[in-house]
Design an enzyme around this catalytic site. Structure first.
Site, PDB file in Angstrom:
ATOM      1  N   GLU A   9       0.860  -1.181   0.000  1.00 45.28           N
ATOM      2  CA  GLU A   9       0.000   0.000   0.000  1.00 45.28           C
ATOM      3  C   GLU A   9       0.898   1.232   0.000  1.00 45.28           C
ATOM      4  O   GLU A   9       1.763   1.367   0.856  1.00 45.28           O
ATOM      5  CB  GLU A   9      -0.887   0.031   1.245  1.00 45.28           C
ATOM      6  CG  GLU A   9      -1.675  -1.238   1.512  1.00 45.28           C
ATOM      7  CD  GLU A   9      -2.176  -1.282   2.943  1.00 45.28           C
ATOM      8  OE1 GLU A   9      -2.634  -0.235   3.445  1.00 45.28           O
ATOM      9  OE2 GLU A   9      -2.088  -2.349   3.566  1.00 45.28           O
ATOM     10  N   ARG A  53      -6.885  -1.649  -5.201  1.00 46.06           N
ATOM     11  CA  ARG A  53      -7.796  -0.748  -4.502  1.00 46.06           C
ATOM     12  C   ARG A  53      -7.215   0.669  -4.539  1.00 46.06           C
ATOM     13  O   ARG A  53      -6.025   0.869  -4.290  1.00 46.06           O
ATOM     14  CB  ARG A  53      -7.967  -1.201  -3.055  1.00 46.06           C
ATOM     15  CG  ARG A  53      -8.914  -0.362  -2.213  1.00 46.06           C
ATOM     16  CD  ARG A  53      -8.909  -0.880  -0.774  1.00 46.06           C
ATOM     17  NE  ARG A  53      -9.780  -0.106   0.101  1.00 46.06           N
ATOM     18  CZ  ARG A  53      -9.494   0.198   1.367  1.00 46.06           C
ATOM     19  NH1 ARG A  53      -8.332  -0.201   1.894  1.00 46.06           N
ATOM     20  NH2 ARG A  53     -10.323   0.892   2.106  1.00 46.06           N
ATOM     21  N   TYR A  55      -8.106   4.686  -3.183  1.00 46.80           N
ATOM     22  CA  TYR A  55      -9.008   5.425  -2.300  1.00 46.80           C
ATOM     23  C   TYR A  55      -8.297   6.630  -1.703  1.00 46.80           C
ATOM     24  O   TYR A  55      -7.087   6.809  -1.854  1.00 46.80           O
ATOM     25  CB  TYR A  55      -9.529   4.519  -1.186  1.00 46.80           C
ATOM     26  CG  TYR A  55      -8.465   3.860  -0.333  1.00 46.80           C
ATOM     27  CD1 TYR A  55      -8.178   4.307   0.945  1.00 46.80           C
ATOM     28  CD2 TYR A  55      -7.744   2.772  -0.820  1.00 46.80           C
ATOM     29  CE1 TYR A  55      -7.213   3.699   1.731  1.00 46.80           C
ATOM     30  CE2 TYR A  55      -6.781   2.151  -0.047  1.00 46.80           C
ATOM     31  CZ  TYR A  55      -6.516   2.620   1.223  1.00 46.80           C
ATOM     32  OH  TYR A  55      -5.547   2.018   1.982  1.00 46.80           O
ATOM     33  N   ASP A  57      -6.993   8.471   1.529  1.00 46.23           N
ATOM     34  CA  ASP A  57      -6.625   8.176   2.903  1.00 46.23           C
ATOM     35  C   ASP A  57      -6.569   9.459   3.723  1.00 46.23           C
ATOM     36  O   ASP A  57      -6.736  10.567   3.198  1.00 46.23           O
ATOM     37  CB  ASP A  57      -5.275   7.446   2.940  1.00 46.23           C
ATOM     38  CG  ASP A  57      -5.082   6.660   4.221  1.00 46.23           C
ATOM     39  OD1 ASP A  57      -6.075   6.337   4.892  1.00 46.23           O
ATOM     40  OD2 ASP A  57      -3.927   6.357   4.560  1.00 46.23           O
ATOM     41  N   GLU A  63      -4.309   6.791  -2.169  1.00 46.47           N
ATOM     42  CA  GLU A  63      -3.602   5.574  -1.766  1.00 46.47           C
ATOM     43  C   GLU A  63      -3.928   4.450  -2.738  1.00 46.47           C
ATOM     44  O   GLU A  63      -5.091   4.232  -3.098  1.00 46.47           O
ATOM     45  CB  GLU A  63      -3.970   5.154  -0.346  1.00 46.47           C
ATOM     46  CG  GLU A  63      -3.274   3.870   0.082  1.00 46.47           C
ATOM     47  CD  GLU A  63      -3.217   3.675   1.597  1.00 46.47           C
ATOM     48  OE1 GLU A  63      -2.959   2.534   2.021  1.00 46.47           O
ATOM     49  OE2 GLU A  63      -3.436   4.635   2.333  1.00 46.47           O
ATOM     50  N   THR A  66      -1.931  -2.592  -3.970  1.00 44.68           N
ATOM     51  CA  THR A  66      -1.797  -3.572  -5.047  1.00 44.68           C
ATOM     52  C   THR A  66      -2.806  -4.696  -4.870  1.00 44.68           C
ATOM     53  O   THR A  66      -3.267  -4.963  -3.756  1.00 44.68           O
ATOM     54  CB  THR A  66      -0.389  -4.194  -5.060  1.00 44.68           C
ATOM     55  OG1 THR A  66      -0.207  -4.975  -3.866  1.00 44.68           O
ATOM     56  CG2 THR A  66       0.689  -3.144  -5.173  1.00 44.68           C
ATOM     57  N   TRP A 418     -12.136  -6.962  -0.301  1.00 43.76           N
ATOM     58  CA  TRP A 418     -11.109  -7.992  -0.479  1.00 43.76           C
ATOM     59  C   TRP A 418     -11.703  -9.394  -0.463  1.00 43.76           C
ATOM     60  O   TRP A 418     -11.230 -10.277  -1.181  1.00 43.76           O
ATOM     61  CB  TRP A 418     -10.046  -7.868   0.617  1.00 43.76           C
ATOM     62  CG  TRP A 418      -9.251  -6.602   0.541  1.00 43.76           C
ATOM     63  CD1 TRP A 418      -9.305  -5.538   1.404  1.00 43.76           C
ATOM     64  CD2 TRP A 418      -8.276  -6.240  -0.453  1.00 43.76           C
ATOM     65  NE1 TRP A 418      -8.441  -4.546   1.002  1.00 43.76           N
ATOM     66  CE2 TRP A 418      -7.792  -4.951  -0.132  1.00 43.76           C
ATOM     67  CE3 TRP A 418      -7.775  -6.877  -1.586  1.00 43.76           C
ATOM     68  CZ2 TRP A 418      -6.824  -4.291  -0.886  1.00 43.76           C
ATOM     69  CZ3 TRP A 418      -6.809  -6.221  -2.350  1.00 43.76           C
ATOM     70  CH2 TRP A 418      -6.345  -4.953  -1.997  1.00 43.76           C
TER      71      TRP A 418
END
Length: 458
Positions: A9, A53, A55, A57, A63, A66, A418
């Site tokens: 991340e 993902r 988004y 943060d 952010e 992977t 997830w």
């Protein structure tokens, strides 16, 4: 060695440089970037067709997480794909600003600190066995992570008592605890939040928040590869004893402040060792461990590169200008200072420190080095471009990517996380995906087959 799932991340720094005196909330700039990745879904915490993902943060940072990867090379590819996706959004985002009469440039940086002294993270995730004592594992891992910065640090110029000083790591000065469940209020070396995103009876997640974001593919490969190797050997009973540090938080900061790598840190038993010496203790134990395992090409390569890097760091760190971020950055700045006859307190030095991490390849200093063949590559650009839209084909990420393509093709509202996939509205359906190693889901395959003429990657 047992198979493992990896994830990275990265929180990115974001700056809008307007043409003229314009105030624009950073949330609006980030919104235009989101539009380029996720049409019609801002604000969003969204998954992409490549299984990743994306988004917002804390602190208005974009952010990128992977997708699940079961190979270190795949992880390097998909980490770089995140950079490319953000870079690709810049032209459209700047055009949207111009449409509103707000011309200027947007800068996205893959780094870990801003000009105000705030920090944002690079988090590593390793799926690990539930039946192994987590606390015994973390105690053995802490000295490794404290000293790993000597080849994984990204470098930082900071003023100390009014004088510029070069640090190996950006994150090291912001670590306050050995372990903690928080990622912001009390940043730790190892985060203890237990979110495996998988069968909780079999697995838990090792969440590492101490590392720097890396521009170098080589540094990412070695950072993740060595950690995975050390974790596997500890899980399999090849313990590392006698390396416990008297004060890990103090040690990580002291190591970061010494680019010569000669600083000795105190161990629990009163001995003093350098970061290189501690890393070599883990390296030798890992060599013993691999000698008992079936041949693994990647882990053998990681071990070989690890040994060479430690030798070169011991001889002269500047030998690793092609491989290690902090060395490359220090080399660039030192060359500039000598050419211009200025000091390290020159404002242009601090600008170079930041520009090293610019993800725009025609502007970022790391990428200018790459364009001149001055850095060591691990993966090819073709693989990175493919990973922008295609998930890993051997993990759960493939199922997620296929599902998102299906839902978009059918113009169906959907919710994805997830561990589950959900079609919203009429004939609402939730599909559980608890096995991160499985690239196959029968129900998703049935849905995919309904979309005639749509190409899916397998």
């Amino acid at each position: 060695m047992r198979p493992r799932i990896f994830g990275l991340e990265n929180e990115y720094g974001l700056i809008f440089s307007p043409n003229g005196r314009i105030y624009l909330p950073m949330e609006k700039v980030l919104g235009y970037i989101f539009e380029g990745l996720i049409p019609n879904s801002w604000p969003s915490n969204a998954f992409l067709v490549n299984g990743a993902r994306f988004y917002q943060d804390t602190g208005c940072h974009p952010e990128y997480s992977t997708p699940e990867c079961d190979s270190i090379v795949d992880l390097v590819v998909h980490d770089k794909a995140g950079e490319r996706l953000l870079e690709a959004c810049l032209p459209a985002a700047e055009e949207r600003l111009r449409e509103e009469g707000l011309s200027g440039e947007i800068y996205i940086f893959k780094n870990n600190t801003d000009s105000l002294g705030n920090t944002y993270g690079c988090h590593e995730n390793y799926l690990m066995r539930r039946d192994v004592d987590f606390w015994k594992v973390t105690e053995q891992l802490i000295p490794f992570f404290v000293t790993r910065q000597i080849f994984s640090g990204s470098g930082k110029v900071l003023k100390v008592s009014g004088k510029p000083q070069f640090f190996i790591s950006q994150r090291a000065q912001h670590i306050h605890e050995k372990t903690s469940s928080s990622t912001t209020s009390s940043r730790s070396i190892i985060n203890t939040r237990d979110e495996p995103h998988a069968d909780a009876e079999k697995y838990r997640r090792l969440h590492i928040i101490v590392g720097d974001s890396n521009m170098s593919e080589f540094a990412t490969y070695l950072k993740i590869g060595t950690a995975a190797l050390v974790l596997s050997m500890i899980e399999d009973g090849f313990n590392v004893t006698g390396m416990e540090l008297e004060d890990p938080v103090k040690a990580i900061r002291e190591i970061s402040r010494d680019p010569t790598l000669k600083k000795k840190i105190r161990l629990d038993d009163g001995r003093q060792m350098s970061a290189i010496e501690i890393q070599r203790a883990y390296l030798e134990r890992a060599r013993e461990y691999l000698g008992t395992q079936p041949y693994d090409e990647v882990m053998d390569d990681v071990l070989s590169k690890w040994a060479v890097v430690l030798d070169r760091l011991d001889e002269d760190p500047m030998q690793l200008v092609r491989e290690v971020d902090w060395v490359a950055k220090r080399h660039l700045i030192q060359s500039f200072v000598e050419k211009k006859g200025c000091g390290w307190d020159d404002p242009r030095v601090f600008l170079m420190d930041l520009q090293f991490h610019d993800v725009k390849r025609t502007r970022g200093l790391y990428y200018l080095m790459e364009s001149k063949g001055m850095v060591e590559r691990i993966v090819g650009e073709e693989s990175i471009q493919r990973a922008m839209s295609v998930p890993p084909q051997t993990t759960r990420a493939k199922v997620r990517g296929d599902f998102i393509r299906f839902a978009r093709a059918k113009n169906r509202s959907y919710t994805v996380d997830w561990t589950y996939l959900k079609l919203n509205g009429y004939w609402e359906e939730t599909i559980l995906c608890m096995d991160p190693f499985s690239p196959i889901n029968r129900r998703v395959e049935e849905l995919v087959s309904q979309v005639a003429g749509l190409r899916f990657y397998r």
